[in-house]
Design a protein around this motif. Structure first.
Motif, PDB file in Angstrom:
ATOM      1  N   LEU A 129       0.820  -1.209   0.000  1.00 35.76           N
ATOM      2  CA  LEU A 129       0.000   0.000   0.000  1.00 35.76           C
ATOM      3  C   LEU A 129       0.852   1.257   0.000  1.00 35.76           C
ATOM      4  N   ARG A 130       1.993   1.199   0.622  1.00 36.59           N
ATOM      5  CA  ARG A 130       2.906   2.351   0.654  1.00 36.59           C
ATOM      6  C   ARG A 130       3.779   2.415  -0.581  1.00 36.59           C
ATOM      7  N   ASP A 131       3.613   1.450  -1.488  1.00 34.52           N
ATOM      8  CA  ASP A 131       4.420   1.374  -2.707  1.00 34.52           C
ATOM      9  C   ASP A 131       5.909   1.289  -2.406  1.00 34.52           C
ATOM     10  N   VAL A 132       6.229   0.585  -1.361  1.00 36.47           N
ATOM     11  CA  VAL A 132       7.626   0.393  -1.027  1.00 36.47           C
ATOM     12  C   VAL A 132       8.073  -0.900  -1.688  1.00 36.47           C
ATOM     13  N   GLN A 133       8.895  -0.743  -2.688  1.00 42.65           N
ATOM     14  CA  GLN A 133       9.447  -1.897  -3.370  1.00 42.65           C
ATOM     15  C   GLN A 133      10.950  -1.704  -3.462  1.00 42.65           C
ATOM     16  N   VAL A 134      11.654  -2.780  -3.358  1.00 46.03           N
ATOM     17  CA  VAL A 134      13.108  -2.705  -3.389  1.00 46.03           C
ATOM     18  C   VAL A 134      13.588  -2.121  -4.708  1.00 46.03           C
ATOM     19  N   THR A 135      12.900  -2.442  -5.799  1.00 49.55           N
ATOM     20  CA  THR A 135      13.350  -1.951  -7.097  1.00 49.55           C
ATOM     21  C   THR A 135      13.302  -0.429  -7.183  1.00 49.55           C
ATOM     22  N   GLN A 136      12.440   0.210  -6.427  1.00 46.58           N
ATOM     23  CA  GLN A 136      12.375   1.668  -6.432  1.00 46.58           C
ATOM     24  C   GLN A 136      13.516   2.273  -5.608  1.00 46.58           C
ATOM     25  N   LEU A 137      14.098   1.495  -4.732  1.00 45.79           N
ATOM     26  CA  LEU A 137      15.172   1.978  -3.866  1.00 45.79           C
ATOM     27  C   LEU A 137      16.557   1.716  -4.446  1.00 45.79           C
ATOM     28  N   LEU A 138      16.613   0.917  -5.529  1.00 50.31           N
ATOM     29  CA  LEU A 138      17.888   0.593  -6.148  1.00 50.31           C
ATOM     30  C   LEU A 138      18.393   1.737  -7.021  1.00 50.31           C
ATOM     31  N   SER A 139      19.684   1.923  -7.011  1.00 47.47           N
ATOM     32  CA  SER A 139      20.339   2.844  -7.943  1.00 47.47           C
ATOM     33  C   SER A 139      21.070   1.993  -8.969  1.00 47.47           C
ATOM     34  N   VAL A 140      21.063   2.441 -10.212  1.00 48.89           N
ATOM     35  CA  VAL A 140      21.741   1.722 -11.279  1.00 48.89           C
ATOM     36  C   VAL A 140      22.954   2.530 -11.699  1.00 48.89           C
ATOM     37  N   GLN A 141      24.074   1.852 -11.819  1.00 46.84           N
ATOM     38  CA  GLN A 141      25.312   2.514 -12.187  1.00 46.84           C
ATOM     39  C   GLN A 141      25.979   1.703 -13.298  1.00 46.84           C
ATOM     40  N   GLN A 142      26.421   2.382 -14.341  1.00 49.76           N
ATOM     41  CA  GLN A 142      27.115   1.689 -15.414  1.00 49.76           C
ATOM     42  C   GLN A 142      28.480   1.241 -14.940  1.00 49.76           C
ATOM     43  N   ILE A 143      28.873   0.052 -15.359  1.00 47.17           N
ATOM     44  CA  ILE A 143      30.201  -0.467 -15.032  1.00 47.17           C
ATOM     45  C   ILE A 143      31.138  -0.007 -16.132  1.00 47.17           C
TER      46      ILE A 143
END
Length: 144
Positions: A129-143
């Motif tokens: 309900l709070r829309d807390v998903q791990v995927t929203q908390l992830l940062s993506v960085q190019q290697i």
């Protein structure tokens, strides 16, 4: 930061579909052939996690490897929430059912187990309900 290498499998306008290989706890131990965890890890050796992450600015290609970053504090906070709330509910319901309501021991055990299971479900629903998903908390960085 917790870091994990992922591979891009699809590119969408606002997100990236990435896959990571789920690692087992053991792979180099000499006891792997006789250890229960080693046997289980061999049975499920081709396990992958696939999910969508928010696309950061930049050029990406399918097959490119990226690094996923998750703040340790976030993982700790949600782990405590997911595990501690049900344990507290189990203990408090056992005390309430036996002491305050004076239920017989068998019924108190069953009632406590039901509230324990319900607390897992309620925590899960609350997070959704709070829309807390791990995927929203992830940062993506190019290697590089």
């Amino acid at each position: 930061m917790i870091r994990e290498v992922a591979q891009i499998t699809a590119i969408h306008p606002d997100s990236l579909q990435v896959t990571t290989e789920l690692k087992t706890g053991c792979s180099g131990c000499k006891q792997q052939s006789t250890c229960g965890a080693g046997i289980v890890s061999k049975a499920f050796s081709d396990r992958r996690a696939e999910f969508l992450v928010q696309r950061p600015p930049g050029d990406f290609m399918v097959g490119q490897q990226v690094e996923l970053l998750l703040p340790e504090a976030v993982l700790t906070r949600f782990s405590l929430l997911i595990y501690m709330v049900p344990i507290l509910v189990l203990l408090l319901s056992a005390i309430l059912l036996t002491q305050a309501l004076e239920w017989p021991e068998g019924q108190a055990i069953l009632g406590s187990l039901l509230t324990f299971g319900a607390s897992f479900w309620l925590v899960r629903r609350w997070l959704h309900l709070r829309d807390v998903q791990v995927t929203q908390l992830l940062s993506v960085q190019q290697i590089t």
